[in-house]
Design an enzyme around this catalytic site. Structure first.
Site, PDB file in Angstrom:
ATOM      1  N   TRP A 435      -3.395  -0.410   6.003  1.00 13.43           N
ATOM      2  CA  TRP A 435      -3.235   0.682   6.489  1.00 13.43           C
ATOM      3  C   TRP A 435      -3.678   1.015   7.975  1.00 13.43           C
ATOM      4  O   TRP A 435      -3.005   1.451   8.957  1.00 13.43           O
ATOM      5  CB  TRP A 435      -3.292   1.964   5.451  1.00 13.43           C
ATOM      6  CG  TRP A 435      -2.923   3.133   6.348  1.00 13.43           C
ATOM      7  CD1 TRP A 435      -1.856   3.920   5.993  1.00 13.43           C
ATOM      8  CD2 TRP A 435      -3.658   4.185   6.924  1.00 13.43           C
ATOM      9  NE1 TRP A 435      -1.817   5.179   6.817  1.00 13.43           N
ATOM     10  CE2 TRP A 435      -3.127   5.356   7.335  1.00 13.43           C
ATOM     11  CE3 TRP A 435      -5.095   3.869   7.475  1.00 13.43           C
ATOM     12  CZ2 TRP A 435      -3.609   6.414   7.920  1.00 13.43           C
ATOM     13  CZ3 TRP A 435      -5.603   5.149   8.233  1.00 13.43           C
ATOM     14  CH2 TRP A 435      -4.852   6.148   8.436  1.00 13.43           C
ATOM     15  N   HIS A 436      -4.971   0.558   7.951  1.00 12.91           N
ATOM     16  CA  HIS A 436      -5.591   0.650   9.323  1.00 12.91           C
ATOM     17  C   HIS A 436      -5.257  -0.072  10.629  1.00 12.91           C
ATOM     18  O   HIS A 436      -5.632   0.408  11.575  1.00 12.91           O
ATOM     19  CB  HIS A 436      -7.195   0.802   9.032  1.00 12.91           C
ATOM     20  CG  HIS A 436      -7.861   1.812   8.329  1.00 12.91           C
ATOM     21  ND1 HIS A 436      -7.831   1.754   7.005  1.00 12.91           N
ATOM     22  CD2 HIS A 436      -8.338   2.649   8.676  1.00 12.91           C
ATOM     23  CE1 HIS A 436      -8.559   2.867   6.674  1.00 12.91           C
ATOM     24  NE2 HIS A 436      -9.064   3.710   7.764  1.00 12.91           N
ATOM     25  N   GLY A 437      -4.827  -1.349  10.250  1.00  9.21           N
ATOM     26  CA  GLY A 437      -4.325  -1.904  11.380  1.00  9.21           C
ATOM     27  C   GLY A 437      -3.734  -3.263  10.924  1.00  9.21           C
ATOM     28  O   GLY A 437      -3.845  -3.839   9.807  1.00  9.21           O
TER      29      GLY A 437
END
Length: 586
Positions: A435-437
């Site tokens: 989700w963060h990248g």
């Protein structure tokens, strides 16, 4: 001779079944003669107390208004706006309007249009500015209702997003429309609601994958198969991870019956696009702001709190996070790394990420409060945690609770045995990482956190509980520092180099003049950041406030300090180059 307003006061008293003496006490008068004089039109009434009395007893407007020359329209339209019209000239028109509005029990006066012929000696404070005197002409007063406030806020949010991402504002609008239609269909067709839910969620997740992960998937295929598929170089829409999760939570909550479907697309669009937290959180669930979309309070206290919280967040970002960011990059640029510098870098990046991200949350919460919204807290001093489990109860709270409620628990949580619990934790943390990248470092970062959490749950927590608190905190800080080094790296090769540098495994010197220079230059910022990442300052102020005189001094100095902070921050922003929030890229 009784005046019309005196007659209405009398009707109000009789409708309550009170004597003049009882009624007078309710309004704060000491003698029976005071009410008698008011009813005869000799003395004026205290309107503020009278309105509170009307609200307290929920009195029907018609019980005191029956003048032949007064025409009252008491209808609600679809947007819950109130329209009241008064014709004819009579004392007390402003009182009638105030009475009607208070009878509706609205916290914020929600009338759309009031057209009336004002009385010549109106003294009800709320309507003084509204009364325009010009012979017998009828004037209209138009106040912004909650619907119009939502429209204005929606337009402002879309313009805010358009300024940063002109073309992708249409993507967000499209996702809002899809969510709006999907939720209505889920609510309407109960027997097909699960299928509609799956289709709606699939569309939103697919759009997130397309715009955030397409090039990552193509690059991974190229690396594995030695293919040469051309990257699409799709620009990442700002805040897409945040508003997609908000939309998903709304749709699932409608399906589960936790919230009512929102049939007003303006309100739903306002919720999704609220500019204070649109691009970097916190992730606000619909049920958190559902009531405030319909009825929110604007007050001086909320405004003051919002300004204070926003100012603190802005100072944390500009004065602390940006300074720590400079420290993290300068020595690497000069290629003068040492063992001590790697430790300074690791600690500084931990603090930078905390102050950068929590600063945005502070600013978002502050702006939200100014507009009457109560956004959830997103950080609670995570660096004082005694376990990684506790750390994630304090860090990015809105994200960790989102994954818990919408992924972990639906998968079974810890209810179906230890092996499935381990599976569920790994799934959640793989998703948290990605989700963060779109990078393998994020996926590995999430996976490692998941593995550590599993180890803690199986046996480590029982062992750690026997250790002194400071040992447990050092353990947490060390693990978090190592994993945030991975989080910050473009690839695992860079991450491993930085981690090995902590232990002198890259062959660098222990310390040199450059390291000492930077340490000396940034030591004040590091000390402030270390103190600010703990509740020490808050606890100190709370203790000081217990003394009445000190509390008064703090109350006087606080607004002055906020103004000084804003001036200093503004000067920094003018002198420094553009420095966006770290979480903008997620």
């Amino acid at each position: 001779m009784e005046s019309k307003i005196g007659n209405k006061v009398k009707k109000l008293r009789l409708s309550l079944g009170m004597s003049q003496e009882e009624f007078g006490k309710k309004l704060g008068y000491t003698s029976r003669s005071s009410i008698n004089k008011i009813e005869k039109g000799i003395n004026d009434i205290s309107y503020d107390k009278l309105i509170l009395l009307i609200k307290e007893y929920n009195i029907d407007l018609k019980s005191i208004v029956d003048d032949e020359n007064t025409n009252i329209s008491n209808a609600h339209d679809k947007n819950s706006n109130i329209y009241i019209s008064f014709s004819g000239r009579a004392e007390g028109n402003c009182f009638d309007i105030a009475h009607h509005l208070m009878n509706k029990k609205d916290t914020f006066i929600p009338f759309k249009d009031i057209s009336y012929n004002p009385c010549s000696n109106c003294n009800y404070e709320c309507f003084k500015e509204a009364c325009k005197y010009r012979d017998d002409e009828i004037y209209s007063l138009i106040e912004t209702s909650l619907t119009y406030k939502n429209i204005i806020l929606l337009i402002a949010s879309l313009l805010f997003y358009f300024y940063g991402e002109p073309k992708y504002v249409f993507l967000m609008i499209a996702e809002i429309i899809i969510a709006y239609i999907g939720a209505i269909l889920i609510d309407k067709y109960k027997n097909q609601s699960k299928n509609i839910l799956i289709i709606t969620l699939f569309i939103h997740v697919l759009l997130l994958i397309i715009f955030k992960y397409t090039d990552f998937i193509i690059q991974t295929i190229n690396d594995i198969s030695n293919a040469n598929i051309k990257l699409l170089n799709i620009a990442l829409p700002i805040g897409i991870s945040f508003y997609t999760f908000q939309i998903i939570s709304y749709i699932i909550d409608v399906y589960n019956g936790k919230v009512k479907v929102q049939k007003n697309i303006i309100k739903l669009a306002t919720y999704v696009s609220l500019f204070p937290q649109l691009v970097a959180g916190p992730i606000v669930r619909y049920q958190t702001v559902e009531k405030e979309l319909d009825n929110r309070t604007h007050s001086f206290n909320n405004f003051a709190y919002g300004i204070r919280r926003f100012s603190i967040g802005l100072a944390k970002k500009v004065l602390i996070a940006n300074a720590l960011g400079e420290l993290c990059t300068k020595a690497f640029a000069l290629n003068e790394t040492t063992i001590i510098f790697y430790w300074i870098f690791g600690i500084s990046y931990m603090l930078q990420l905390y102050f950068d991200f929590s600063a945005y949350s502070d600013m978002a919460i502050g702006l939200g409060r100014i507009f009457g919204f109560h956004f959830p807290e997103n950080f609670n001093y995570p660096y004082i945690s005694k376990s990684i489990t506790e750390f994630w109860r304090r860090w990015h709270i809105s994200l960790s609770t989102w994954f818990k409620d919408y992924i972990y628990i639906p998968l079974g949580g810890n209810r179906e045995g230890k092996y499935k619990q381990i599976r569920n934790i790994l799934i959640v943390w793989l998703l948290t990482g990605i989700w963060h990248g779109a990078n393998w470092t994020f996926l590995i970062w999430g996976l490692l956190f998941g593995i550590i959490l599993i180890i803690e749950k199986i046996f480590l927590n029982k062992f750690m509980e026997k250790l002194p608190s400071f040992i447990r905190r050092i353990y947490v800080l060390f693990i978090v520092m190592i994993l945030f080094i991975i989080f910050n790296s473009d690839n695992m090769s860079v991450a491993l180099t930085n981690i090995k540098g902590l232990f002198g495994m890259n062959g660098e010197a222990f310390v040199n003049d450059y390291t000492l220079h930077y340490l000396k230059s940034y030591l004040p910022v590091l000390i402030i950041a270390l103190l600010g990442s703990t509740p020490f300052i808050k606890i100190l102020i709370d203790k000081l406030r217990k003394n009445k005189y000190v509390n008064n001094i703090i109350n006087i100095l606080e607004p002055i300090l906020i103004v000084v902070i804003l001036v200093v921050v503004t000067s920094y922003l003018i002198d420094n180059s553009y420095n966006p929030f770290l979480y903008f890229r997620f």
